[in-house]
Design a protein around this motif. Structure first.
Motif, PDB file in Angstrom:
ATOM      1  N   VAL A 197       0.855  -1.186   0.000  1.00 54.15           N
ATOM      2  CA  VAL A 197       0.000   0.000   0.000  1.00 54.15           C
ATOM      3  C   VAL A 197       0.888   1.231   0.000  1.00 54.15           C
ATOM      4  O   VAL A 197       1.722   1.410   0.898  1.00 54.15           O
ATOM      5  N   SER A 198       0.711   2.061  -1.005  1.00 60.10           N
ATOM      6  CA  SER A 198       1.394   3.356  -1.064  1.00 60.10           C
ATOM      7  C   SER A 198       0.313   4.429  -1.059  1.00 60.10           C
ATOM      8  O   SER A 198      -0.533   4.457  -1.963  1.00 60.10           O
ATOM      9  N   THR A 199       0.326   5.270  -0.049  1.00 59.98           N
ATOM     10  CA  THR A 199      -0.704   6.293   0.058  1.00 59.98           C
ATOM     11  C   THR A 199      -0.094   7.672   0.249  1.00 59.98           C
ATOM     12  O   THR A 199       0.835   7.853   1.057  1.00 59.98           O
ATOM     13  N   GLN A 200      -0.629   8.610  -0.493  1.00 63.07           N
ATOM     14  CA  GLN A 200      -0.230  10.006  -0.328  1.00 63.07           C
ATOM     15  C   GLN A 200      -0.639  10.469   1.066  1.00 63.07           C
ATOM     16  O   GLN A 200      -1.685  10.058   1.588  1.00 63.07           O
ATOM     17  N   HIS A 201       0.169  11.333   1.660  1.00 64.53           N
ATOM     18  CA  HIS A 201      -0.075  11.723   3.047  1.00 64.53           C
ATOM     19  C   HIS A 201       0.241  13.207   3.265  1.00 64.53           C
ATOM     20  O   HIS A 201       0.905  13.855   2.454  1.00 64.53           O
ATOM     21  N   LYS A 202      -0.239  13.708   4.366  1.00 65.91           N
ATOM     22  CA  LYS A 202       0.061  15.080   4.773  1.00 65.91           C
ATOM     23  C   LYS A 202       1.554  15.215   5.095  1.00 65.91           C
ATOM     24  O   LYS A 202       2.245  14.225   5.367  1.00 65.91           O
ATOM     25  N   LYS A 203       2.009  16.433   5.100  1.00 69.76           N
ATOM     26  CA  LYS A 203       3.415  16.703   5.404  1.00 69.76           C
ATOM     27  C   LYS A 203       3.766  16.193   6.797  1.00 69.76           C
ATOM     28  O   LYS A 203       3.022  16.376   7.752  1.00 69.76           O
ATOM     29  N   GLY A 204       4.913  15.531   6.891  1.00 66.59           N
ATOM     30  CA  GLY A 204       5.411  15.068   8.174  1.00 66.59           C
ATOM     31  C   GLY A 204       5.060  13.638   8.522  1.00 66.59           C
ATOM     32  O   GLY A 204       5.551  13.109   9.524  1.00 66.59           O
ATOM     33  N   TYR A 205       4.221  12.979   7.710  1.00 65.41           N
ATOM     34  CA  TYR A 205       3.823  11.611   8.026  1.00 65.41           C
ATOM     35  C   TYR A 205       4.738  10.580   7.363  1.00 65.41           C
ATOM     36  O   TYR A 205       4.313   9.469   7.039  1.00 65.41           O
ATOM     37  N   ASP A 206       5.984  10.964   7.185  1.00 63.12           N
ATOM     38  CA  ASP A 206       6.982  10.058   6.635  1.00 63.12           C
ATOM     39  C   ASP A 206       8.148   9.859   7.602  1.00 63.12           C
ATOM     40  O   ASP A 206       9.199   9.342   7.217  1.00 63.12           O
ATOM     41  N   GLU A 207       7.919  10.251   8.863  1.00 61.23           N
ATOM     42  CA  GLU A 207       8.996  10.089   9.832  1.00 61.23           C
ATOM     43  C   GLU A 207       8.432  10.079  11.250  1.00 61.23           C
ATOM     44  O   GLU A 207       7.336  10.602  11.515  1.00 61.23           O
ATOM     45  N   GLY A 208       9.163   9.443  12.127  1.00 57.55           N
ATOM     46  CA  GLY A 208       8.834   9.475  13.551  1.00 57.55           C
ATOM     47  C   GLY A 208       7.486   8.895  13.910  1.00 57.55           C
ATOM     48  O   GLY A 208       7.000   7.942  13.291  1.00 57.55           O
ATOM     49  N   GLU A 209       6.854   9.503  14.928  1.00 54.62           N
ATOM     50  CA  GLU A 209       5.590   9.003  15.433  1.00 54.62           C
ATOM     51  C   GLU A 209       4.480   9.084  14.387  1.00 54.62           C
ATOM     52  O   GLU A 209       3.607   8.208  14.339  1.00 54.62           O
ATOM     53  N   HIS A 210       4.517  10.134  13.570  1.00 58.10           N
ATOM     54  CA  HIS A 210       3.478  10.267  12.539  1.00 58.10           C
ATOM     55  C   HIS A 210       3.574   9.137  11.518  1.00 58.10           C
ATOM     56  O   HIS A 210       2.546   8.597  11.076  1.00 58.10           O
ATOM     57  N   ASP A 233       1.873 -14.159  10.526  1.00 55.25           N
ATOM     58  CA  ASP A 233       3.161 -13.523  10.790  1.00 55.25           C
ATOM     59  C   ASP A 233       4.073 -13.589   9.568  1.00 55.25           C
ATOM     60  O   ASP A 233       5.064 -12.848   9.488  1.00 55.25           O
ATOM     61  N   GLU A 234       3.750 -14.450   8.622  1.00 56.39           N
ATOM     62  CA  GLU A 234       4.561 -14.588   7.418  1.00 56.39           C
ATOM     63  C   GLU A 234       4.136 -13.626   6.312  1.00 56.39           C
ATOM     64  O   GLU A 234       4.818 -13.517   5.296  1.00 56.39           O
ATOM     65  N   THR A 235       3.014 -12.942   6.494  1.00 53.47           N
ATOM     66  CA  THR A 235       2.581 -11.951   5.505  1.00 53.47           C
ATOM     67  C   THR A 235       3.558 -10.773   5.510  1.00 53.47           C
ATOM     68  O   THR A 235       3.850 -10.200   6.565  1.00 53.47           O
ATOM     69  N   VAL A 236       4.047 -10.418   4.347  1.00 52.46           N
ATOM     70  CA  VAL A 236       4.998  -9.306   4.211  1.00 52.46           C
ATOM     71  C   VAL A 236       4.230  -8.049   3.805  1.00 52.46           C
ATOM     72  O   VAL A 236       3.471  -8.066   2.826  1.00 52.46           O
ATOM     73  N   TYR A 237       4.444  -6.969   4.578  1.00 49.45           N
ATOM     74  CA  TYR A 237       3.776  -5.701   4.299  1.00 49.45           C
ATOM     75  C   TYR A 237       4.795  -4.689   3.773  1.00 49.45           C
ATOM     76  O   TYR A 237       5.873  -4.524   4.352  1.00 49.45           O
ATOM     77  N   HIS A 238       4.425  -4.008   2.702  1.00 50.71           N
ATOM     78  CA  HIS A 238       5.215  -2.891   2.185  1.00 50.71           C
ATOM     79  C   HIS A 238       4.296  -1.667   2.194  1.00 50.71           C
ATOM     80  O   HIS A 238       3.450  -1.519   1.305  1.00 50.71           O
ATOM     81  N   ILE A 239       4.444  -0.817   3.196  1.00 54.98           N
ATOM     82  CA  ILE A 239       3.590   0.369   3.331  1.00 54.98           C
ATOM     83  C   ILE A 239       4.453   1.596   3.072  1.00 54.98           C
ATOM     84  O   ILE A 239       5.438   1.842   3.772  1.00 54.98           O
ATOM     85  N   ASN A 240       4.083   2.343   2.050  1.00 58.88           N
ATOM     86  CA  ASN A 240       4.879   3.486   1.585  1.00 58.88           C
ATOM     87  C   ASN A 240       6.365   3.130   1.502  1.00 58.88           C
ATOM     88  O   ASN A 240       7.209   3.749   2.173  1.00 58.88           O
ATOM     89  N   PRO A 241       6.691   2.135   0.688  1.00 59.64           N
ATOM     90  CA  PRO A 241       8.078   1.649   0.661  1.00 59.64           C
ATOM     91  C   PRO A 241       9.094   2.663   0.138  1.00 59.64           C
ATOM     92  O   PRO A 241      10.295   2.503   0.389  1.00 59.64           O
ATOM     93  N   THR A 242       8.647   3.718  -0.556  1.00 58.18           N
ATOM     94  CA  THR A 242       9.610   4.734  -1.007  1.00 58.18           C
ATOM     95  C   THR A 242      10.017   5.671   0.123  1.00 58.18           C
ATOM     96  O   THR A 242      10.982   6.418  -0.002  1.00 58.18           O
ATOM     97  N   GLY A 243       9.255   5.682   1.218  1.00 58.79           N
ATOM     98  CA  GLY A 243       9.569   6.530   2.362  1.00 58.79           C
ATOM     99  C   GLY A 243       8.674   7.736   2.477  1.00 58.79           C
ATOM    100  O   GLY A 243       8.080   7.979   3.513  1.00 58.79           O
TER     101      GLY A 243
END
Length: 403
Positions: A197-210, A233-243
């Motif tokens: 899942v790659s989802t566009q997000h508000k500023k700042g939601y690519d680091e830390g607690e956000h 537990d074997e399911t592999v998740y890639h969430i916003n893998p570009t960062g």
């Protein structure tokens, strides 16, 4: 047919640039059909940074005359529909904003040579709007009789969009993509091996607690869609893998009508014909014949006559009846595929599968298309006049014809 394998399908959200284009094109189809149910529409849309461009051929009473003159007020209505569509999706960004974007309308009259071949006249029935092949498909992997990989991919993004619109996930922006890989054993899905899942997000939601909050939310959204029996537990998740995914939509990439045709249909689990659906009125068999092929395939599976069914139709421009009908139940049918073909040929309610017969049987000359342009044309709920090709009301007739 293989029994054990991995299979993957993807989907894109309503805010993906190509889907923005599809939704605009279908909103124009709906606008014109609301004015003239016999309107002819082939509307292409281009989206890019703060720009929407329409192009294509049209014809219809109260819309445009043969000389290319617009009916009074219609140009303003077209622009209003375009901006309202972008606003409904949720684009109010610096690089793509419903109110600030530039708009170009390059629609023009339909070719007279196409019209003379397609229109009914004298003893000639209305012909197909183009040549081509169209496919329909259904299988018993989900209650909607759709491939599970695509069904889950769509539903993950629908969940994200619903939460974004409701305010439950205010950190999300409109653009998103999903991808689901399932492992099949004996032809049935038994495990989700990878989910992207790659989802566009508000500023700042690519680091830390956000960032952690966003990823936890997406994991929960996935779990609300995909059955727990498929996750482990074997399911592999890639969430916003570009960062980072702050720049998205038409500002991040240009969009074009008809560029997500596999997302629109069966996620690669079945063949696709030569043309897209969005932006076309139902005289175009790219759209209407694909819908009736799905209708037939779904009813064959729903009636218990097969667990998997592919149907192909083919047409020639200006010719009313299909050139061929092909049914393949992939070895799962309870009767021969040839008997199903014969049964379909005897179904008078489908009007010999001519363009007008299909449109009449399914009630396609209505403004029902904007809802089809995101999250798939198939596997949807037939209600309120929408998605009539998803009804399962042919079962008794099919069973009687093959008995």
């Amino acid at each position: 047919m293989r029994q054990s394998y991995l299979f993957t399908s993807e989907s894109v959200s309503e805010g993906h640039p190509d889907k923005v284009a599809d939704q605009i094109s279908d909103a124009i189809v709906d606008l014109f059909l609301s004015k003239d149910p016999e309107a002819r529409v082939a509307c292409e849309t281009l989206t890019t940074t703060n720009l929407v461009v329409l192009a294509g051929e049209i014809r219809g009473r109260g819309i445009m005359d043969e000389a290319g003159n617009w009916a009074p007020g219609i140009e303003q209505e077209i622009e209003q529909v375009v901006r309202a569509t972008v606003k409904k999706i949720g684009y109010e960004q610096e690089g793509f904003h419903w109110e600030k974007l530039r708009f170009e309308n390059n629609l023009h009259p339909q070719s007279a040579h196409i019209a003379q071949g397609v229109d009914a006249s004298g003893n000639k029935d209305e012909g197909a709007g183009d040549q081509g092949i169209m496919f329909g498909f259904a299988c018993d992997e989900t209650p909607d009789l759709m491939p599970a990989t695509l069904d889950y991919s769509h539903k993950i993004l629908e969940k994200l969009a619903a939460d974004r619109h409701s305010g439950a996930a205010p950190f999300l922006e409109p653009d998103a993509k999903s991808q689901v890989t399932l492992r099949f054993e004996n032809g049935k899905p038994v495990a989700a091996t990878a989910i992207v899942v790659s989802t566009q997000h508000k500023k700042g939601y690519d680091e830390g607690e956000h960032e952690a909050e966003l990823k936890a939310y997406v994991r929960d959204a996935i779990a609300s869609v995909i059955p727990a029996s498929l996750l482990s537990d074997e399911t592999v998740y890639h969430i916003n893998p570009t960062g980072s995914f702050e720049i998205g939509g038409p500002d991040g990439d240009s969009g074009l009508t008809g560029r997500k045709i596999i997302v629109d249909t069966y996620g690669g689990a079945a063949p696709h014909g030569g043309g897209a659906f969005s932006g076309k009125d139902p005289t175009k068999v790219d759209r209407s014949a694909a819908y009736v092929a799905r209708y037939l395939a779904k009813n064959i599976v729903a009636a218990g006559l097969a667990t998997r069914c592919t149907i192909q139709l083919s047409y020639a421009i200006g010719v009313s009846e299909p050139l061929s009908l092909y049914v393949d139940t992939h070895g799962t049918g309870t009767v021969g595929d040839d008997r199903l073909e014969q049964a379909i040929g005897k179904m008078e309610r489908l009007g010999r599968l001519t363009p007008r017969g299909i449109r009449t049987a399914l009630g396609l000359n209505q403004p029902i298309y904007a809802s089809t342009a995101a999250y798939g044309h198939f596997g949807r709920k037939a209600e309120g006049g929408l998605f009539p090709w998803e009804k399962t009301d042919l079962g008794d007739e099919l069973k009687a014809l093959v008995a």
